[in-house]
Design a protein around this motif. Structure first.
Motif, PDB file in Angstrom:
ATOM      1  N   HIS A 254       3.854  17.066 -14.559  1.00 52.49           N
ATOM      2  CA  HIS A 254       3.550  16.088 -13.511  1.00 52.49           C
ATOM      3  C   HIS A 254       4.146  14.725 -13.844  1.00 52.49           C
ATOM      4  CE1 HIS A 254       1.262  14.307 -10.174  1.00 52.49           C
ATOM      5  NE2 HIS A 254       1.014  13.298 -10.984  1.00 52.49           N
ATOM      6  N   PHE A 255       4.147  14.405 -15.149  1.00 53.69           N
ATOM      7  CA  PHE A 255       4.628  13.099 -15.603  1.00 53.69           C
ATOM      8  C   PHE A 255       5.920  13.226 -16.400  1.00 53.69           C
ATOM      9  CE2 PHE A 255      -0.036  12.505 -15.352  1.00 53.69           C
ATOM     10  CZ  PHE A 255      -0.081  11.403 -14.491  1.00 53.69           C
ATOM     11  N   THR A 256       6.715  12.170 -16.343  1.00 53.90           N
ATOM     12  CA  THR A 256       7.853  12.053 -17.241  1.00 53.90           C
ATOM     13  C   THR A 256       7.327  11.579 -18.591  1.00 53.90           C
ATOM     14  OG1 THR A 256       8.268   9.754 -16.603  1.00 53.90           O
ATOM     15  CG2 THR A 256       9.381  11.473 -15.316  1.00 53.90           C
ATOM     16  N   GLU A 257       8.202  11.481 -19.576  1.00 54.46           N
ATOM     17  CA  GLU A 257       7.763  11.070 -20.910  1.00 54.46           C
ATOM     18  C   GLU A 257       7.214   9.650 -20.939  1.00 54.46           C
ATOM     19  OE1 GLU A 257      10.816  11.682 -23.764  1.00 54.46           O
ATOM     20  OE2 GLU A 257      10.769  13.875 -23.602  1.00 54.46           O
ATOM     21  N   ASP A 258       7.620   8.810 -19.978  1.00 52.54           N
ATOM     22  CA  ASP A 258       7.119   7.429 -19.958  1.00 52.54           C
ATOM     23  C   ASP A 258       5.915   7.254 -19.035  1.00 52.54           C
ATOM     24  OD1 ASP A 258       8.398   7.759 -17.574  1.00 52.54           O
ATOM     25  OD2 ASP A 258       9.780   6.055 -17.796  1.00 52.54           O
ATOM     26  N   GLY A 259       5.282   8.364 -18.637  1.00 50.53           N
ATOM     27  CA  GLY A 259       4.051   8.287 -17.861  1.00 50.53           C
ATOM     28  C   GLY A 259       4.242   8.080 -16.381  1.00 50.53           C
ATOM     29  N   GLU A 260       5.473   8.207 -15.915  1.00 50.00           N
ATOM     30  CA  GLU A 260       5.732   8.078 -14.477  1.00 50.00           C
ATOM     31  C   GLU A 260       5.733   9.475 -13.843  1.00 50.00           C
ATOM     32  OE1 GLU A 260       6.003   5.234 -12.631  1.00 50.00           O
ATOM     33  OE2 GLU A 260       5.306   4.341 -14.518  1.00 50.00           O
ATOM     34  N   PRO A 261       5.408   9.561 -12.551  1.00 53.35           N
ATOM     35  CA  PRO A 261       5.362  10.885 -11.919  1.00 53.35           C
ATOM     36  C   PRO A 261       6.749  11.488 -11.741  1.00 53.35           C
ATOM     37  CG  PRO A 261       5.080   9.164 -10.278  1.00 53.35           C
ATOM     38  CD  PRO A 261       5.023   8.485 -11.616  1.00 53.35           C
ATOM     39  N   VAL A 262       6.818  12.786 -11.824  1.00 54.73           N
ATOM     40  CA  VAL A 262       8.054  13.509 -11.510  1.00 54.73           C
ATOM     41  C   VAL A 262       8.237  13.465  -9.999  1.00 54.73           C
ATOM     42  CG1 VAL A 262       9.177  15.760 -11.503  1.00 54.73           C
ATOM     43  CG2 VAL A 262       7.864  15.019 -13.506  1.00 54.73           C
ATOM     44  N   VAL A 263       9.390  12.997  -9.553  1.00 52.42           N
ATOM     45  CA  VAL A 263       9.682  12.937  -8.121  1.00 52.42           C
ATOM     46  C   VAL A 263      11.033  13.619  -7.886  1.00 52.42           C
ATOM     47  CG1 VAL A 263      10.060  11.459  -6.102  1.00 52.42           C
ATOM     48  CG2 VAL A 263       8.394  10.782  -7.859  1.00 52.42           C
ATOM     49  N   SER A 264      11.056  14.580  -6.977  1.00 48.52           N
ATOM     50  CA  SER A 264      12.276  15.348  -6.719  1.00 48.52           C
ATOM     51  C   SER A 264      13.227  14.584  -5.801  1.00 48.52           C
ATOM     52  CB  SER A 264      11.925  16.690  -6.074  1.00 48.52           C
ATOM     53  OG  SER A 264      11.343  16.480  -4.793  1.00 48.52           O
ATOM     54  N   GLY A 265      14.413  15.132  -5.620  1.00 50.15           N
ATOM     55  CA  GLY A 265      15.413  14.493  -4.783  1.00 50.15           C
ATOM     56  C   GLY A 265      14.988  14.345  -3.335  1.00 50.15           C
ATOM     57  N   GLY A 268       9.553  14.951  -3.216  1.00 48.24           N
ATOM     58  CA  GLY A 268       8.359  15.685  -3.612  1.00 48.24           C
ATOM     59  C   GLY A 268       7.697  15.050  -4.820  1.00 48.24           C
ATOM     60  N   ILE A 269       6.397  14.799  -4.715  1.00 50.61           N
ATOM     61  CA  ILE A 269       5.673  14.052  -5.748  1.00 50.61           C
ATOM     62  C   ILE A 269       4.918  14.988  -6.683  1.00 50.61           C
ATOM     63  CG2 ILE A 269       3.872  12.344  -6.197  1.00 50.61           C
ATOM     64  CD1 ILE A 269       4.481  11.147  -3.454  1.00 50.61           C
ATOM     65  N   GLY A 270       5.189  14.841  -7.970  1.00 52.82           N
ATOM     66  CA  GLY A 270       4.377  15.438  -9.014  1.00 52.82           C
ATOM     67  C   GLY A 270       4.409  16.949  -9.092  1.00 52.82           C
ATOM     68  N   LEU A 271       3.391  17.476  -9.731  1.00 58.37           N
ATOM     69  CA  LEU A 271       3.310  18.905 -10.026  1.00 58.37           C
ATOM     70  C   LEU A 271       3.426  19.756  -8.772  1.00 58.37           C
ATOM     71  CD1 LEU A 271       2.602  20.990 -12.369  1.00 58.37           C
ATOM     72  CD2 LEU A 271       0.289  20.944 -11.401  1.00 58.37           C
ATOM     73  N   MET A 272       2.699  19.378  -7.716  1.00 59.14           N
ATOM     74  CA  MET A 272       2.668  20.185  -6.500  1.00 59.14           C
ATOM     75  C   MET A 272       3.778  19.819  -5.524  1.00 59.14           C
ATOM     76  SD  MET A 272       0.195  22.151  -7.283  1.00 59.14           S
ATOM     77  CE  MET A 272       0.202  23.078  -5.762  1.00 59.14           C
ATOM     78  N   GLN A 273       4.636  18.861  -5.925  1.00 61.09           N
ATOM     79  CA  GLN A 273       5.781  18.465  -5.092  1.00 61.09           C
ATOM     80  C   GLN A 273       5.364  18.150  -3.652  1.00 61.09           C
ATOM     81  OE1 GLN A 273       9.506  18.192  -6.157  1.00 61.09           O
ATOM     82  NE2 GLN A 273       7.909  17.457  -7.524  1.00 61.09           N
ATOM     83  N   ILE A 274       4.425  17.216  -3.528  1.00 63.02           N
ATOM     84  CA  ILE A 274       3.893  16.822  -2.216  1.00 63.02           C
ATOM     85  C   ILE A 274       4.907  15.941  -1.494  1.00 63.02           C
ATOM     86  CG2 ILE A 274       1.988  15.724  -0.996  1.00 63.02           C
ATOM     87  CD1 ILE A 274       1.169  18.208  -2.619  1.00 63.02           C
ATOM     88  N   THR A 275       5.334  16.369  -0.321  1.00 63.29           N
ATOM     89  CA  THR A 275       6.271  15.573   0.492  1.00 63.29           C
ATOM     90  C   THR A 275       5.589  14.967   1.708  1.00 63.29           C
ATOM     91  OG1 THR A 275       6.972  17.594   1.634  1.00 63.29           O
ATOM     92  CG2 THR A 275       8.318  16.858  -0.228  1.00 63.29           C
ATOM     93  N   ASN A 276       4.600  15.653   2.253  1.00 63.17           N
ATOM     94  CA  ASN A 276       3.868  15.138   3.411  1.00 63.17           C
ATOM     95  C   ASN A 276       2.694  14.310   2.913  1.00 63.17           C
ATOM     96  OD1 ASN A 276       2.551  14.604   5.788  1.00 63.17           O
ATOM     97  ND2 ASN A 276       2.125  16.742   6.305  1.00 63.17           N
ATOM     98  N   THR A 277       2.863  12.999   2.877  1.00 61.87           N
ATOM     99  CA  THR A 277       1.842  12.125   2.292  1.00 61.87           C
ATOM    100  C   THR A 277       0.959  11.456   3.339  1.00 61.87           C
ATOM    101  OG1 THR A 277       3.380  10.257   2.277  1.00 61.87           O
ATOM    102  CG2 THR A 277       3.297  11.643   0.292  1.00 61.87           C
ATOM    103  N   THR A 278       1.156  11.770   4.600  1.00 58.76           N
ATOM    104  CA  THR A 278       0.371  11.143   5.666  1.00 58.76           C
ATOM    105  C   THR A 278      -1.114  11.422   5.475  1.00 58.76           C
ATOM    106  OG1 THR A 278       2.206  11.453   7.215  1.00 58.76           O
ATOM    107  CG2 THR A 278       0.044  10.971   8.155  1.00 58.76           C
TER     108      THR A 278
END
Length: 485
Positions: A254-265, A268-278
Motif C-alpha cells: 500500500h505504501f512506498t518505502e517513504d510512507g507515501e501511498p502507491v498510486v498507479s498510472g 488507482g490509490i493504494g492496495l485496492m487501487q481505488i479510482t472512483n473516489t466520489t
C-alpha cells in the motif's frame, strides 16, 4: 502477528486506559484514582455488582461460578428470581439459583456431566473468556496465539473472541494464563468493557497499527484481507479478494518505502487501487490502509448485487464462480474484459476477472469451474475497437458443473473432510505432521483463521485449527484451507 497489540499493555490487566464516569459511593478498599474504581462504579450504578458490609468491595476476592452467573444475568437483564434448577447442588434457596438457571438456558454457562453446577468453584481466566464470549454472542476472533493456550483448550476460540472485542488482553510474557483465578476487580473490568465500548481496550486488528504508514508483513496483510472479507455484509470469499489484490500487481503493498501511498498510472490509490473516489475521503484512501481495504470490499460487494451486471442461477456469494461478473465490474465492463474474444468466441485469458481466477488457482491453490460458465459471444454486445461499456444481452448465467464453495468462510463447529498432507502442530511447513485423516474422516473446526508461521510466506490461504476423534484417539492441529472438501 503472534500477539494482540493493544494501545496499552499491562501485566495487571485492570489498570489500562482512562475513562470518565459517574462515581458510585466509594469503597474503602478501592482507591478512587484507579481505573478499577471506574469499572466498579459503573457496575454498582447499574446494580450489577454489590459490595460487602463495612463499605468494603473486596477487589482481590476470587469470583465463583455462582457470582459470575449472577453478575452476568443482571448485566443482561435475565430472570434472577430464585427458583428450582437443573442441578443437584443448586436449590431454590441459593441467591444465585435463578441467575444460574437463566445463564444455563441462554447457553452462557454449562453445568457438569454429574448434574452439578458447583456454584462455589472459582472462575479462571479461560472460563471467564468463554462465559463472556457466549454472553455477548461474540463472533469474530483476533488472530493471535499465546504460548500457554493450546488449540485443544475448550476456551481457545473464546479467548480470541474476547481479545477481538477489547474485553481483555494477554500478559507481557506472551501468556494468557487461562488457569489463573479471576478476582472481583478483574471481573468488573471484563464485564464493564463488554457492556460499554468506552471502556474497551484498543485492539489493532491482526496486530497492525493503521497509523504506522508502513506495509505490514505478508501474513499480516493476509490476515487483514481475510478479516475484511469475512466480516463484510456480503460475506465475500476471502480467497477471491486476495487473488484480486495480487492481480493489481502491487505486490500486496500500500505504501512506498517513504510512507507515501502507491498510486498507479491511471490514478488507482493504494492496495485496492481505488479510482472512483466520489463520496470517499481521499486522504484516508491514501494513508489509511484499513480504510482503503474497506472501500475496495464495498465496491466488490456492491458489484455482486448490481442490476446492470449479470448474475447466476441461485446467485450465491459463497460460490466462487458466482463472483465472476462482480470481479469484472471491479476493473470495468470494457471490451478488454469481455469474457470471450469477439472475433473467435474463445475465452479471453487477459480479461481482468479471468486473471483473478488464474491467480487463485496458481497461488491460492484452488481451482474453480469458470470454464463451465455457459456463455456465447452473442451474450455480450460491444465494439472491440471502442472503449464503451459492454452491453449484457443475457442477464442470468448457469454453470454446467457444480460451483466451488469458498474454503475461507467456515466457522467454529463446521464439520469438514480433508485431502491435504495432514494435521500439523503449527500453521505452516514448520509444523510437524501429527496425523493424516482419510478422505472420509470428519474434522471439526475449533477456531477462526490463523496464518502461516513464516510471516513472509507468499501463501495466500489460511489455516484452521481442527480436532478429530478417530480409532479411539483424539487429535488437534492445523489444516490448510485449499485442501478442504
Amino acid at each position: 502477528m503472534k500477539k494482540v497489540i493493544m494501545l496499552f499493555l499491562s501485566i495487571v490487566l485492570i489498570f489500562t486506559g482512562s475513562i470518565s464516569s459517574v462515581k458510585a459511593k466509594g469503597f474503602s478498599d478501592v482507591p478512587a484514582d484507579t481505573q478499577s474504581s471506574d469499572y466498579i462504579s459503573y457496575l454498582v450504578n447499574k446494580n450489577i455488582i454489590k459490595g460487602y458490609d463495612n463499605n468494603l468491595f473486596k477487589p482481590n476476592k476470587h469470583v465463583t461460578r455462582g457470582d459470575a452467573a449472577l453478575m452476568i444475568a443482571r448485566a443482561l437483564d435475565l430472570n434472577i428470581e430464585k427458583r428450582d434448577t437443573d442441578f443437584t447442588d443448586v436449590n431454590r434457596s441459593i441467591a444465585a439459583s435463578g441467575a444460574i438457571q437463566s445463564a444455563i438456558k441462554e447457553g452462557i454457562i454449562n453445568g457438569y456431566s454429574d448434574k452439578t453446577f458447583r456454584p462455589s468453584e472459582v472462575v479462571t481466566r479461560g472460563q471467564m473468556a468463554s462465559f463472556l464470549a457466549r454472553a455477548f454472542k461474540l463472533e469474530y476472533e483476533e488472530a493471535s496465539t499465546f504460548t500457554d493456550v493450546a488449540i485443544s483448550s475448550t476456551s481457545y476460540s473464546d479467548i480470541r473472541k474476547v481479545l477481538a472485542f477489547g474485553i481483555t488482553n494477554g500478559y507481557s510474557d506472551g501468556e494468557f494464563k487461562p488457569g489463573e483465578p479471576v478476582t472481583r476487580a478483574q471481573f468488573s473490568a471484563f464485564l464493564a468493557r463488554g457492556l460499554n465500548d468506552e471502556f474497551r481496550l484498543t485492539v489493532y486488528a491482526c496486530g497492525y497499527d493503521p497509523a504506522s504508514r508502513v506495509n505490514p508483513d505478508r501474513q499480516t496483510m493476509n490476515c487483514l484481507l481475510t478479516k475484511a472479507a469475512r466480516e463484510s455484509d456480503a460475506k465475500i470469499p476471502p480467497e477471491l479478494l486476495k487473488a484480486l489484490v495480487s492481480v493489481e500487481k502491487n505486490d500486496w503493498k500500500h505504501f512506498t518505502e517513504d510512507g507515501e501511498p502507491v498510486v498507479s498510472g491511471d490514478g488507482g490509490i493504494g492496495l485496492m487501487q481505488i479510482t472512483n473516489t466520489t463520496g470517499y475521503d481521499v486522504e484516508r484512501l491514501k494513508y489509511d490502509l484499513l480504510y482503503n481495504i474497506k472501500v475496495g470490499v464495498e465496491f466488490l460487494a456492491t458489484n455482486f448485487t448490481r442490476t446492470d451486471l449479470p448474475k447466476f442461477v441461485n446467485h450465491d456469494p459463497t460460490k466462487l464462480e458466482h463472483w465472476y461478473f462482480a470481479l469484472m465490474g471491479y476493473n470495468g465492463t470494457k471490451p478488454k474484459n469481455s469474457p470471450l474474444v469477439k472475433a473467435t468466441g474463445e475465452r479471453n485469458p487477459t480479461a481482468y476477472q479471468e486473471k483473478v481466477y488464474q491467480e487463485l488457482g496458481e497461488n491460492g491453490f484452488l481451482k474453480t469451474k469458470i470454464h463451465s460458465i455457459e456463455m456465447t459471444i452473442d451474450d455480450f454486445n460491444y465494439d472491440p475497437t471502442s472503449n464503451k461499456n459492454i452491453e449484457f444481452v443475457k442477464k442470468t448465467f448457469n454453470l454446467s458443473e457444480a460451483a466451488t464453495s469458498s474454503k475461507e468462510i467456515l466457522k467454529v463447529g463446521d464439520r469438514i473432510t480433508y485431502f491435504g498432507a495432514g494435521l500439523r502442530s503449527q500453521p505452516g511447513k514448520s509444523g510437524t505432521l501429527i496425523m493424516k485423516p482419510t478422505i472420509t474422516d470428519e474434522l471439526t473446526i475449533i477456531g477462526g483463521p490463523v496464518y502461516d508461521d513464516d510471516v513472509n510466506s507468499k501463501n495466500q490461504f489460511i489455516w484452521y485449527p481442527v480436532k478429530i476423534d478417530t480409532n479411539g484417539k483424539k487429535y488437534s492441529g492445523f489444516i490448510a484451507s485449499p485442501y478442504i472438501n
